[in-house]
Design a protein around this motif. Structure first.
Motif, mmCIF file in Angstrom:
data_model
loop_
_atom_site.group_PDB
_atom_site.id
_atom_site.type_symbol
_atom_site.label_atom_id
_atom_site.label_comp_id
_atom_site.label_asym_id
_atom_site.label_seq_id
_atom_site.Cartn_x
_atom_site.Cartn_y
_atom_site.Cartn_z
ATOM 1 N N TRP A 48 0.838 -1.191 0.000
ATOM 2 C CA TRP A 48 0.000 0.000 0.000
ATOM 3 C C TRP A 48 0.876 1.245 0.000
ATOM 4 C CZ3 TRP A 48 -5.093 -0.512 -0.658
ATOM 5 C CH2 TRP A 48 -5.668 -1.749 -0.380
ATOM 6 N N SER A 62 1.164 5.600 0.148
ATOM 7 C CA SER A 62 0.514 6.816 0.637
ATOM 8 C C SER A 62 0.275 7.782 -0.525
ATOM 9 C CB SER A 62 1.416 7.492 1.668
ATOM 10 O OG SER A 62 2.585 7.984 1.030
ATOM 11 N N VAL A 63 -0.413 8.873 -0.244
ATOM 12 C CA VAL A 63 -0.644 9.905 -1.259
ATOM 13 C C VAL A 63 0.691 10.422 -1.783
ATOM 14 C CG1 VAL A 63 -1.546 12.231 -1.653
ATOM 15 C CG2 VAL A 63 -2.885 10.582 -0.349
ATOM 16 N N GLU A 64 1.633 10.693 -0.884
ATOM 17 C CA GLU A 64 2.945 11.195 -1.296
ATOM 18 C C GLU A 64 3.672 10.196 -2.185
ATOM 19 O OE1 GLU A 64 1.872 11.076 1.893
ATOM 20 O OE2 GLU A 64 1.688 13.201 2.418
ATOM 21 N N GLN A 65 3.615 8.930 -1.810
ATOM 22 C CA GLN A 65 4.315 7.897 -2.569
ATOM 23 C C GLN A 65 3.691 7.671 -3.940
ATOM 24 O OE1 GLN A 65 3.871 5.019 0.586
ATOM 25 N NE2 GLN A 65 6.088 4.938 0.899
ATOM 26 N N LYS A 96 0.667 16.014 -5.079
ATOM 27 C CA LYS A 96 -0.345 15.457 -4.180
ATOM 28 C C LYS A 96 -1.717 16.031 -4.508
ATOM 29 C CE LYS A 96 1.172 16.522 -0.170
ATOM 30 N NZ LYS A 96 1.486 16.652 1.261
ATOM 31 N N ARG A 127 -9.658 4.030 1.810
ATOM 32 C CA ARG A 127 -9.549 4.793 3.043
ATOM 33 C C ARG A 127 -9.111 3.838 4.151
ATOM 34 N NH1 ARG A 127 -10.114 10.412 3.896
ATOM 35 N NH2 ARG A 127 -10.553 10.687 6.068
ATOM 36 N N PHE A 143 -6.404 8.077 6.428
ATOM 37 C CA PHE A 143 -5.454 8.139 5.327
ATOM 38 C C PHE A 143 -6.013 7.478 4.074
ATOM 39 C CE2 PHE A 143 -2.946 7.911 9.247
ATOM 40 C CZ PHE A 143 -2.268 9.113 9.154
ATOM 41 N N TRP A 144 -5.554 7.948 2.914
ATOM 42 C CA TRP A 144 -5.846 7.300 1.637
ATOM 43 C C TRP A 144 -4.654 6.449 1.264
ATOM 44 C CZ3 TRP A 144 -10.492 7.006 -0.310
ATOM 45 C CH2 TRP A 144 -11.427 7.974 0.031
ATOM 46 N N LYS A 145 -4.909 5.222 0.848
ATOM 47 C CA LYS A 145 -3.853 4.303 0.428
ATOM 48 C C LYS A 145 -4.157 3.795 -0.976
ATOM 49 C CE LYS A 145 -1.514 4.424 4.247
ATOM 50 N NZ LYS A 145 -0.117 4.814 4.315
#
Length: 63
Positions: free
Chosen positions: A5, A7-10, A19, A35, A39-41
């Motif tokens: 999974w 992150s948004v940044e990744q 972003k 969700r 956090f969003w994944k």
């Protein structure tokens, strides 16, 4: 295992966008996201399929 999974940044770095673009695509163009708490994944295989389908293209019908 490479299907972890992100992150948004990744996922933004993975796709080479900001972003803010990720958040906009998630809301307006149905970027596949999950969700997890607050956090969003993202899964790279789902995002790759979404990009290949043309859903990230400008002027898409989801606008």
């Amino acid at each position: 295992m490479t299907d972890r999974w992100l992150s948004v940044e990744q996922i933004a770095a993975y796709l080479g966008v900001s972003k803010d673009t990720i958040y906009a695509w998630r809301e307006k163009k149905c970027l596949p996201a999950h969700r997890v708490g607050r956090f969003w994944k993202f899964k790279t295989d789902e995002v790759d399929d979404w990009v290949r389908s043309g859903s990230a293209a400008e002027g898409d019908a989801h606008d």
